[in-house]
Enzyme design. Sequence first.
Site, PDB file in Angstrom:
ATOM      1  N   GLU A 316      84.849  51.058  76.369  1.00 17.47           N
ATOM      2  CA  GLU A 316      84.028  49.761  75.709  1.00 17.47           C
ATOM      3  C   GLU A 316      82.840  50.057  74.911  1.00 17.47           C
ATOM      4  O   GLU A 316      81.848  49.661  75.474  1.00 17.47           O
ATOM      5  CB  GLU A 316      83.618  48.881  76.863  1.00 17.47           C
ATOM      6  CG  GLU A 316      84.950  48.474  77.791  1.00 17.47           C
ATOM      7  CD  GLU A 316      84.534  47.490  78.865  1.00 17.47           C
ATOM      8  OE1 GLU A 316      85.159  46.319  78.831  1.00 17.47           O
ATOM      9  OE2 GLU A 316      83.650  47.945  79.504  1.00 17.47           O
TER      10      GLU A 316
HETATM   11  C1  ACM Z   1      86.844  49.386  82.175  1.00 16.14           C
HETATM   12  O1  ACM Z   1      87.336  48.550  83.035  1.00 16.14           O
HETATM   13  N1  ACM Z   1      86.191  49.032  81.429  1.00 16.14           N
HETATM   14  C2  ACM Z   1      87.589  50.942  82.299  1.00 16.14           C
END
Ligand code: ACM
Length: 676
Positions: A316
């Site tokens: 992310e």
């Molecule tokens: C995640 O759930 N950002 C690995």
Amino acid sequence: MNFRVLLVFLTASLFSVSGAEIKPALMPMPKRMVSAAGGLRIDTKFRVAFMSKPEARLDRAAHRMIAELSLQTGLPLQDATVSDTRSATLVIDCQETTDRPDTLGQSEAYRLDVNPSQARLHSATVVGALRGLQTFLQLIVPGESSFVAPAVQIEDEPRFAWRGLLLDVTSHFMPISVIERNLDAMEAVKLNVFHWHFTDDQGWRVESSRYAKLHQLGSGGQYYTRAQILHVLAYAHDRGIRIVPEFDMPGHSATWLIGYPELASAPGPYSIIHTFGVYDPVLDPTKEIVYQFIDGLIDEMAALFPDPYFHIGGDEVNGKQWKANPSIQAFIREHKLKDEAGLQAYFNQRVEALVKKHGKTMMGWDEVLHPDLPKDIVVESWRDRESMANAARSGHPVLLSWGYYLDHLDSAARHYDVDPLGGPAKDLTPAEAARVLGGEACMWTEYANPETVDSRIWPKTAAIAERLWSPPDVTDHAFMYQRLDRVSDWLDWRGVLHNRNYSQMLQRLAPDAPSDALKTLGDAVEPLGIDGREGDHAYNQSTPLNRLVDAARGESAPVRRLEEKISRYLVSRSAEDEAAIRRELEVWRDNHERLKDAVNSSFLLKEAGPLSEDLARLGEIGLEALDSLHARRIAAADWTKSRIEALDQMEKPRAEVVLAAVRPVRLLVNGAVQPR
Ligand code: ACM
């Protein structure tokens, strides 16, 4: 063995001791199991002996098993070890004699032979013996005249070598007691990797002697000291559980930058982010000091955590700060990197070299997947399962976490249906499939705290543990749930608080309300998962998690059991089932009357008022449908239409829960349209 054979084996006349049927609830199911007549008596004469001097970890495990057996049965078994194998109830024969760190792929196989005079546990490794001891404990049930372990021959070993549980201790800090009881529960269901998500925008949870500002400024005082971590490492090792630490980079890194803003891609100042989501702070991959810092950090943490695997997160990264920074953009051009993703791949390659330099193998979330990465990097897929199959095809060892996200609060059955070698992985060649190491259940804790986290993890993680341990054809839902209910209660003896905290949290909503009426309401609802809670309520780390949604369990076992009963009744039309269904519906119908004063007087319960009213209405609708069915009358079309509309309305989430009780009533209403 095919599950049907097992089912017959478990539910028919087997395990009969003195005529009584005994059904142990083994979970995960062993690879091979053959029953015999009779069973081994377990009473205060219970004794354990070793074939040869046990390695110290196994000796401790045997004593722990005796203490657990004592708790589970109520039998006083203070000093139940003996040297004489002939007089022992359980003889442990383990070939391994030296303690060593657990490694991926080590043998966890064991053989357990129980006959009416003795039980014998054989294994090549200590960890194999640990797994067998848990099976032995699960076998023990009350018989007609004593506790008994049914006579059985079990040969067992796991299907996948990596069977993990991730716990996020950043969104909500989890004290050592939470970690310990979850490690106990992991051992009980044969999970073998604890993935400790230590750092994120919301917290830095490890003491660092080299970079003390990380924990001093990034934790709000909530971090684990080195001594605590050493304690947990030893605790996990005793239970045959490896610990893989995760230090998330380059994103999810606000807490690195509070004390060390020179590592950042944009000017600070930075602070702990108390809300949840994906944020901009990100390390600057173009600065050499960033790699020097990471080198120092890995140097320190690689020495603390003995496991060969080191997780660098990598998930992310939104790239906003990289896009906005002209010198980072110039770096991307100069190094002929395609874009921000290319820059992250460059970063990952640099970090991988550092991880390797410190003797570790790097792991990352599926975002790290890039053709230029060394193939020994383990890719953990969470966004989809295609990325797992693709990573395996391109030569990486892989783990599946997609499908095992506990914060979604999906049913155990839904997780259970996700096979790491199913879906797109079905097309993998045998060599590619061999790269699928296993999977990890993931407990992200934006909406869970030390009080509620057990109920989000357990008992359903036992179903995931079975998927990762047992043969692929053990897939029947009814058989799974039958055992899961028992495992859920069994875990109470391990100190897991998923059941105990439920009652307490319900009573907190309204201390003077009748506890059975609160439970009827609590059992009728299911909390929304992360998707349903995000955005509804402005949550942060200090938002109280003390509402009905927090008390309620992720999947209502009473609702599921009623659904099962109704499905059966619609086919069998048994009077006994009908009476039982009627009783439950009457309880629902009358419940609001018993709760309404509490609903009106407690600020915590007020929001549940409409749900409680609807539950009463559901009871009425269900009884109307049951009356039609009883009379073998086809329900009138306008009745059906209006009731279905009412059910549709009632099924809409409110107060961040769904009225799960709609499901069984819908079965009845639909059944009443075409009574047989
Ligand atoms: C995640 O759930 N950002 C690995």
